[in-house]
Design an enzyme around this catalytic site. Structure first.
Site, mmCIF file in Angstrom:
data_model
loop_
_atom_site.group_PDB
_atom_site.id
_atom_site.type_symbol
_atom_site.label_atom_id
_atom_site.label_comp_id
_atom_site.label_asym_id
_atom_site.label_seq_id
_atom_site.Cartn_x
_atom_site.Cartn_y
_atom_site.Cartn_z
ATOM 1 N N ARG A 213 0.868 -0.545 0.049
ATOM 2 C CA ARG A 213 0.523 0.159 0.107
ATOM 3 C C ARG A 213 0.607 1.268 0.090
ATOM 4 O O ARG A 213 2.715 0.752 1.172
ATOM 5 C CB ARG A 213 -0.793 0.252 1.933
ATOM 6 C CG ARG A 213 -1.531 -0.649 0.915
ATOM 7 C CD ARG A 213 -2.919 -0.442 0.438
ATOM 8 N NE ARG A 213 -4.156 -2.129 0.194
ATOM 9 C CZ ARG A 213 -4.440 -2.437 -0.763
ATOM 10 N NH1 ARG A 213 -3.884 -2.313 -1.424
ATOM 11 N NH2 ARG A 213 -5.340 -3.441 -0.540
ATOM 12 N N HIS A 261 0.130 0.130 -10.202
ATOM 13 C CA HIS A 261 -1.077 -1.152 -9.447
ATOM 14 C C HIS A 261 -1.378 -1.725 -9.582
ATOM 15 O O HIS A 261 -2.845 -2.019 -9.937
ATOM 16 C CB HIS A 261 -2.120 0.226 -8.280
ATOM 17 C CG HIS A 261 -2.902 -0.781 -6.993
ATOM 18 N ND1 HIS A 261 -3.344 0.536 -6.255
ATOM 19 C CD2 HIS A 261 -2.781 -1.850 -7.077
ATOM 20 C CE1 HIS A 261 -3.825 -0.444 -5.032
ATOM 21 N NE2 HIS A 261 -2.535 -1.840 -5.008
#
Length: 298
Positions: A213, A261
């Site tokens: 993250r 991502h």
């Protein structure tokens, strides 16, 4: 959302499927499938018993301060996610070890300057977070000939992998990691863990890979430690703000590789089987797969 709807209908055509915000009779709904839901939305479902994440992460659910106290939170534990994450992470490791980003920079300057590459037998890779994804990634890297260590909250037994446990063993873990891979869940204990204190304890020339993250990383600290030469660079797939703003300094930094991502993305076609099994288990008062501890955050 459409791929999930199609996959659920294909797997179980008779499923009573209602789609937010156009759903009705919300008091009848006991099971919700969610990703980045509007905060507070679950207050509208008085009888909700389970909130299922569409992926392996649940921080997007747990950040909601108004979650129903009785609802069980679950995450996807699809083996395809672990395979995809391992393949992607291995690619980032090999890109660094064989200097491919270095040669890409040379290419742009029309330079032909070979340099010695790193040998896998001389490198220790440290994996922060030895859960389902982390343990699989660590094992695959070990198969390739790398010495691999892991760091976990609790004791883990993984063949050929040295696992360091807890805060008291973090410094020893960091001290040997030539490549540091972050695969931690995002919790109050792990937010900002990739910071100057952590980087200072790594060997000189260490390389950072973050596929967990964006909130794990203190961005300014990374840039500073690369610029002074203590870190050799980083490959980042996750960011505090996504998409990454056009004026962000990461874009122009020559030693930071950026991907949007895409390390490991849940495939609805394979994940819906677990979702539906948990739906059936909930209705039969059976334990759910991938249930999350609210105290641990994963």
């Amino acid at each position: 959302m459409i791929p999930w709807v199609n996959a659920l209908k294909a797997k179980r055509p008779t499923l009573d499927l209602r789609i937010y915000p156009d759903d009705t009779n919300r008091e009848e709904i006991e099971f919700a499938l969610a990703w980045n839901h509007p905060l507070g939305a679950f207050r509208k479902y008085p009888n909700l018993k389970c909130i299922a994440s569409m992926g392996a992460g649940v921080d997007h659910i747990l950040k909601d301060p108004d979650l129903p106290e009785a609802a069980i939170i679950t995450r996807v534990t699809d083996q395809n996610l672990a395979r995809d994450m391992a393949e992607f992470t291995v690619a980032l490791v090999m890109n660094h070890v064989r200097g491919l980003s270095f040669y890409k920079r040379q290419e742009h300057k029309h330079l032909w300057k070979p340099k010695p590459y790193l040998n896998s037998s001389d490198i220790t890779i440290g994996v922060m977070g030895i859960g389902v994804l982390g343990s699989y990634v660590a094992t695959q890297l070990n198969i390739l000939g790398f010495k691999v260590s892991g760091w976990a909250r609790t004791t883990k037994e993984i063949e050929h992998i040295d696992v360091y446990v807890g805060q008291e063993e973090l410094d020893a873990f960091l001290g040997t990691a030539n490549i540091l891979i972050c695969l931690l869940p995002l919790t109050k204990e792990t937010i900002n863990i990739l910071n100057k204190q952590t980087f200072r304890k790594l060997p000189e020339g260490a390389f950072i890979i973050n596929v967990a993250r964006g909130e794990h990383l203190v961005e300014r600290d990374l840039i500073d430690f690369i610029d002074v030469g203590h870190l050799s660079g980083a490959s980042l797939d996750v960011f505090r703000e996504e998409p990454l703003p056009q004026n962000h300094p990461f874009w122009e930094h020559p030693y930071i590789n950026i991907t949007p991502h895409i390390a490991s993305i849940t495939n609805p076609a394979t994940a819906v089987s677990q979702i539906l099994e948990n739906y059936d288990r909930l209705r039969n008062n059976e334990p759910l797969i991938g249930a999350v501890s609210l105290t641990k955050g994963y």
